[in-house]
Design an enzyme around this catalytic site. Structure first.
Site, PDB file in Angstrom:
ATOM      1  N   SER A 335       0.850  -1.195   0.000  1.00 35.87           N
ATOM      2  CA  SER A 335       0.000   0.000   0.000  1.00 35.87           C
ATOM      3  C   SER A 335       0.888   1.248   0.000  1.00 35.87           C
ATOM      4  O   SER A 335       2.116   1.160   0.066  1.00 35.87           O
ATOM      5  CB  SER A 335      -0.913  -0.010   1.222  1.00 35.87           C
ATOM      6  OG  SER A 335      -0.142   0.029   2.416  1.00 35.87           O
ATOM      7  N   TYR A 336       0.262   2.407  -0.038  1.00 34.08           N
ATOM      8  CA  TYR A 336       0.994   3.681  -0.164  1.00 34.08           C
ATOM      9  C   TYR A 336       2.024   3.815   0.959  1.00 34.08           C
ATOM     10  O   TYR A 336       1.677   3.713   2.139  1.00 34.08           O
ATOM     11  CB  TYR A 336       0.004   4.836  -0.117  1.00 34.08           C
ATOM     12  CG  TYR A 336       0.597   6.151  -0.556  1.00 34.08           C
ATOM     13  CD1 TYR A 336       1.133   6.296  -1.823  1.00 34.08           C
ATOM     14  CD2 TYR A 336       0.620   7.248   0.300  1.00 34.08           C
ATOM     15  CE1 TYR A 336       1.668   7.502  -2.237  1.00 34.08           C
ATOM     16  CE2 TYR A 336       1.149   8.460  -0.103  1.00 34.08           C
ATOM     17  CZ  TYR A 336       1.680   8.575  -1.374  1.00 34.08           C
ATOM     18  OH  TYR A 336       2.214   9.769  -1.776  1.00 34.08           O
ATOM     19  N   PRO A 337       3.306   4.024   0.607  1.00 34.20           N
ATOM     20  CA  PRO A 337       4.363   3.956   1.630  1.00 34.20           C
ATOM     21  C   PRO A 337       4.603   5.253   2.401  1.00 34.20           C
ATOM     22  O   PRO A 337       5.505   5.306   3.223  1.00 34.20           O
ATOM     23  CB  PRO A 337       5.601   3.579   0.806  1.00 34.20           C
ATOM     24  CG  PRO A 337       5.362   4.197  -0.532  1.00 34.20           C
ATOM     25  CD  PRO A 337       3.871   4.152  -0.754  1.00 34.20           C
TER      26      PRO A 337
END
EC number: 5.6.2.1
Length: 862
Positions: A335-337
């Protein structure tokens, strides 16, 4: 049929989103800039059939910069950058022609959906895209909404389809906060950096840094490293003493006991305690305890924790770790880091994410057991309201990812599994002994349930010897009691992980910018990365920080930047006025800048202790044209020449070697020429140090060598050594390198094109005669008799390097191995190549040349 334009932040992201939304039925083609593709498909939008066009940008479309003369260090006082210098948004990468590309794709579109990264920077890019596209889109009627924002946290079918179904609007306040940060960093950073760099590089020759930069976040980051260095340097070790006892529990086993007093700093006192305990033959049990304890599973993973672990355990620098995580995200693996959140929302599909790992060869058994027994709800962490914690979104193998990408993915996955596992439970046993008047203790741990440590074995409770069963009053024979002499030790240099923790604690930077600030202080040669990824400040970094403390401690302390970050967050929340925050902060730093300039002597006193003045640095190389004394060549970055008699410093081209050029002099100013070279596979050209810094002709710019000089008769100039227009770039001219024999080279004076020719020729000269076909200057070549390629016994031949069939066989086009930024493209300028006769400007069509001549030449060379 109406058209919907959709824009993502990266080309790979655009392709992934388009595939999900179109369910694979899409057509793709490259855009006009060659970097971004356009994916088209049909579907429904707002209840009507439409044509979708999905494309992307490559990060920021625009960047903030100063206008005109304010971009030139020598033209304006740095103090003017705080308020007087106008700024403008320029294309971040002009070569990509991103604005034109977006306008071509957006022309005639009816709606736009923005799929930019869901953080403040992404919101800012939204408005950059809108500024380019809205003027060319079809006008809406009746107040119809045409601009939409998609918000998502991972590249999965569910997340992307949900985002498309729940479109919102871009957040103007968050975009404004980024604009404010950009302007503050530009004005403050440039003002201090220009002043410092010019001041100190004009006085010291061994700073070994091409830029003495200052940054509102960068400098406090360096301050943390130097603060730890100062503690190490000022540390004075103290000697202390401890007692260590050993008791025998049976014939083959003994227990090592810890002294309850821990340590004493007086040797005589320690000796007294030793004498009293050595008299005792038995140790009596004073108390026992057995207590069940738990080691908590980790909180869900956010960016800062990921960066800490990547540095401390995986040996990956924060910048590299962030880039690796972004690649994993765009490929759909995580997922978005970029997130500050460590708490999963109630509706997050934890089981669905866990099932993705059920068949993985490394942790399938653990995952299947968790799914069968029931997962444990993750601990309640901090909800920052941005993105969910970093989570694996699909299964991947080491063969699939490889290298650092796999190592980071493996950690992220193991961490996620650990968050839904049970706590580690263990039994801690403690026995307290009395030997004479002194108390000693030993303890042991026995694992009852490994819990999350099964998937994170490095967190497991260390195996310790189990303790004997005993009760108060039991006695054991004393094996020995001894006194150990030890010394206190200094702290070690900060690790990257510790520095990240400090930056987060004090509000320096954001989860996305922290790696950038750490990378900057490394690249500026302010710190070096030692083993264990520890950051050791260099002399330059230490002196700078000490100088800031001496003049104005707030320049380096985290307090003022932390306050600014809070104001920027208020702008993002719509609670503070953008102009007021900007004006107030710039006013504060403007006052600090003037005080810093007035007090620079305080930092100078520190500099002169650690660094050598220009006059005492470097080695004599070439003569000054003014005083005719030798100037010293300073190799430390930035390399330059310094005349101590005239107190003048002359910059030189970087990233190459400099040597004297045959003791030849410039006919304009009598300075001895030097030769810059990027190596045997690259380019080289002579230059006059004075002309390089003070262009002698109106059509020359600062930073040009003899291969760009338009002097009509100098033997080293473009006028005498130029041959013809470059075959690749529009404004460059191919110039003979007179120093390259016997492996002769002709190189473009703008781009990296190098033509190797006439190997083993004795002499090569540029003739005043020109080719009747292409107007290039002819070359007069004398070959060695033993290695001449000419028919018969001929050794001399004159011809056009482009058109002569003899020469065409002897020319090989390559690109220079090293290219300095000064080899840039630019507007075409008149080239006076012949003696007293002006040549046609490069790029202007030649009426006598066939229309396809240049393309034919390019094809021939390639």
């Amino acid at each position: 049929m109406k058209t919907v334009l959709m824009v993502a932040e990266k080309p790979s992201l655009a392709q992934s989103i388009a595939k999900i939304l179109s369910r694979g039925s899409l057509s793709s083609h490259k855009g006009l800039n060659g970097a971004c593709s356009v994916h088209e498909y049909t579907g429904t939008f707002a209840g009507q059939p439409v044509r979708f066009k999905m494309t992307s940008v490559c990060g920021h479309v625009m960047t903030l910069d100063f206008l005109g003369k304010y971009n030139k260090w020598d033209k304006v006082d740095p103090a003017e950058l705080f308020s007087q210098a106008p700024t403008e948004k320029k294309e971040a990468n002009p070569k990509l022609n991103m604005v034109k590309f977006l306008q071509v794709e957006g022309r005639g579109c009816d709606y736009i959906v923005l799929w930019l990264d869901c953080d403040k920077e992404g919101e800012n890019i939204c408005f950059e895209v809108l500024d380019a596209v809205l003027p060319v889109m079809n006008k809406a009627y009746g107040g119809e909404k045409t601009v939409f924002r998609a918000r998502f946290s991972s590249i999965t079918d569910t997340d992307i389809c949900n985002a498309m179904a729940c479109l919102g609007e871009p957040d103007h306040n968050e975009a404004l906060s980024v604009d404010a940060r950009q302007e503050l960093d530009l004005r403050i950073g440039c003002a201090f950096t220009r002043f410092q760099t010019k001041y100190f590089q004009g006085k010291y020759g061994d700073l070994d840094s091409s830029l003495i930069s200052f940054g509102p976040c960068q400098t406090p980051t360096l301050g943390f490293c130097v603060e730890r260095h100062d503690k190490i340097q000022s540390f004075k070790p103290e000697t202390y003493w401890v007692l260590q006892a050993k008791v025998n529990t049976d014939k083959d086993r003994s227990l090592l006991l810890d002294w309850d007093r821990v340590r004493v700093f007086d040797r005589e006192i320690a000796q007294m305690f030793l004498n009293m305990t050595k008299l005792e033959k038995e140790a009596q049990v004073e108390a026992t305890s057995r207590k069940e304890k738990a080691k908590q599973r980790p909180l869900a993973l956010n960016t800062v924790e990921m960066l800490r672990v990547a540095s401390s355990s995986l040996g990956m620098g924060p910048q590299h770790a962030m880039q690796t995580a972004e690649r994993l995200y765009t490929q759909g693996y995580i997922s978005y880091p970029r997130t500050e959140t460590t708490h999963y929302p109630e509706n997050f599909d934890l089981k669905g994410s866990l099932r993705q790992q059920a068949n993985h060869p490394y942790w399938a058994d653990t995952v299947k057991r968790l799914l069968a027994e029931g997962i444990n709800r993750p601990r309640k962490g901090h909800d920052a309201g941005d993105h969910p914690p970093i989570t694996p979104m699909k299964s991947a193998t080491e063969a699939e990812l490889g290298g650092d990408a796999w190592r980071l993915y493996e950690y992220i996955t193991r961490h996620f599994i650990a968050t839904v596992s049970h706590d580690c439970k263990y039994l801690q046993s403690t026995i307290s002994f009395r030997i004479g008047p002194e108390l000693f203790t030993c303890s042991g741990k026995t694992v009852l349930s490994p819990g999350f440590t099964e998937i994170m074995p490095w967190q497991s409770v260390p195996l310790e010897e189990s303790l004997p069963t005993c009760q108060r009053g039991d006695t054991f024979p004393v094996g020995e009691v001894k006194m150990l002499e030890k010394q206190t030790s200094p702290p070690d240099y900060l690790t990257e992980a510790e520095l990240i923790t400090l930056m987060e604690k004090h509000g320096i930077g954001t989860d996305a910018s922290i790696p950038v600030h750490i990378n900057n202080i490394c690249q500026r040669n302010y710190v070096s990365v030692e083993s264990g990824r520890r950051l050791k400040p260099t002399n330059l970094g230490i002196v700078l920080v000490h100088g800031y403390y001496k003049i104005d401690a707030e320049l380096v302390l985290p307090t003022i930047r932390s306050a600014v970050e809070k104001q920027l967050n208020l702008i993002a929340q719509g609670k503070a006025d953008y102009r007021q925050v900007l004006g107030h902060t710039l006013d504060v730093f403007k006052r600090k800048f003037h005080y810093f300039v007035d007090s620079i002597a305080g930092m100078d006193e520190l500099m002169e202790v650690s660094f050598s003045p220009l006059a005492a640095t470097g080695k004599p190389l070439s003569r000054c044209g003014k005083c005719h004394r030798f100037m010293k060549y300073i190799q430390a970055k930035p390399s330059r020449l310094h005349c101590s008699h005239c107190d003048e410093t002359y910059t030189l081209p970087q990233n190459g070697t400099i040597k004297l050029y045959k003791e030849l002099r410039c006919p304009l100013d009598d300075f001895e020429l030097v030769l810059w070279s990027s190596g045997s596979r690259g380019k080289s050209y002579p230059l006059c140090p004075y002309c390089y810094n003070h262009p002698p002709f109106r059509d020359m710019k600062k930073g040009m060598g003899c291969n760009e000089c338009t002097h009509p008769s100098c033997q080293h100039s473009l006028s005498m050594l130029g041959i013809g227009q470059c075959v690749e770039c529009e404004s460059g001219v191919l110039v003979l390198d007179p120093t390259s024999g016997p492996k002769w080279k002709v190189a473009c004076n703008k781009c990296s094109v190098v033509a190797h020719c006439f190997e083993n020729a004795h002499r090569v000269r540029v003739s005043t005669d020109t080719c009747s076909v292409c107007e290039a200057a002819l070359l007069d070549v004398d070959f060695n008799k033993a290695k001449s390629p000419l028919p018969g016994d001929e050794t001399q031949h004159m011809g056009c390097v482009f058109c002569d069939p003899v020469f065409q066989e002897l020319v090989e086009l390559k690109h220079a191995a090293s290219c300095h930024p000064m080899h840039r493209g630019g507007p075409g300028r008149r080239q006076g190549r012949g003696r007293g006769r002006a040549r046609r400007p490069p790029g202007k069509p030649n009426p006598r040349r066939p229309k396809d001549k240049m393309s034919a030449l390019a094809a021939y060379f390639v």
